[in-house]
Enzyme design. Structure first.
Site, PDB file in Angstrom:
ATOM      1  N   TYR A  20      -7.217   3.915   4.740  1.00  0.00           N
ATOM      2  CA  TYR A  20      -5.888   3.301   4.732  1.00  0.00           C
ATOM      3  C   TYR A  20      -5.895   1.943   5.440  1.00  0.00           C
ATOM      4  O   TYR A  20      -5.415   0.953   4.857  1.00  0.00           O
ATOM      5  CB  TYR A  20      -4.854   4.243   5.348  1.00  0.00           C
ATOM      6  N   VAL A  55       0.831  -1.209   0.000  1.00  0.00           N
ATOM      7  CA  VAL A  55       0.000   0.000   0.000  1.00  0.00           C
ATOM      8  C   VAL A  55       0.864   1.256   0.000  1.00  0.00           C
ATOM      9  O   VAL A  55       0.567   2.214  -0.705  1.00  0.00           O
ATOM     10  CB  VAL A  55      -0.985  -0.016   1.189  1.00  0.00           C
ATOM     11  N   GLU A  56       1.940   1.239   0.766  1.00  0.00           N
ATOM     12  CA  GLU A  56       2.774   2.436   0.898  1.00  0.00           C
ATOM     13  C   GLU A  56       3.575   2.754  -0.361  1.00  0.00           C
ATOM     14  O   GLU A  56       3.634   3.909  -0.774  1.00  0.00           O
ATOM     15  CB  GLU A  56       3.742   2.286   2.077  1.00  0.00           C
ATOM     16  N   SER A  57       4.224   1.750  -0.949  1.00  0.00           N
ATOM     17  CA  SER A  57       5.182   2.039  -2.023  1.00  0.00           C
ATOM     18  C   SER A  57       5.029   1.161  -3.259  1.00  0.00           C
ATOM     19  O   SER A  57       5.793   1.341  -4.210  1.00  0.00           O
ATOM     20  CB  SER A  57       6.606   1.875  -1.491  1.00  0.00           C
TER      21      SER A  57
END
Length: 140
Positions: A125, A31-33
């Protein structure tokens, strides 16, 4: 291949060290990168687990990890070590994974203020990470 092996080992070792599910760590990274080691967010978060340099420096000092400036966060193994430690710190602080995930994304101070004011916590998120986590578990 060597770097991929090193990152995979770091994920497993650090997740177990901090009593977290390696698939959850992978979900956060996804999800982040999207697993881009050189990802840089608009607010300056860096690397696989998108850690802000100020947070990275603080965590590195706390965990005895050599810090040579913000570029440290582009070392994928160091980024995983710091990111997993941070996720565990937030999980311990907030008492559950969903709130910890919201704090990972929004910042713990912001989440503390929302809790104090009785405001609803961000859900998008944590939901995205849970979905990625479920997908990772179904593949294994």
């Amino acid at each position: 291949p060597h770097e991929c092996d090193a990152v995979a080992r770091a994920i497993v070792i650090e997740a177990h060290r901090h009593h977290l599910d390696p698939a959850l760590v992978m979900a956060v990274m996804h999800v982040e990168s999207r697993f881009d080691n050189f990802a840089l967010s608009p607010v300056g978060a860096m690397g696989l687990m998108q850690i802000l340099p100020s947070t990275g420096e603080e965590l590195a000092a706390k965990h005895g990890i050599f810090w040579y400036g913000p570029q440290t966060l582009f070392d994928p193994v160091v980024n995983v070590r710091l990111g997993v430690a941070y996720l565990k710190q937030l999980t311990d602080r907030f008492g559950n994974v969903s709130t910890a995930l919201a704090a990972y994304n929004w910042g713990p101070g912001h989440i503390d203020r929302r809790i104090r004011r009785g405001h609803q916590l961000p859900r998008t998120y944590p939901r995205r990470v849970r979905e990625a986590h479920a997908a990772a578990q179904s593949r294994s």
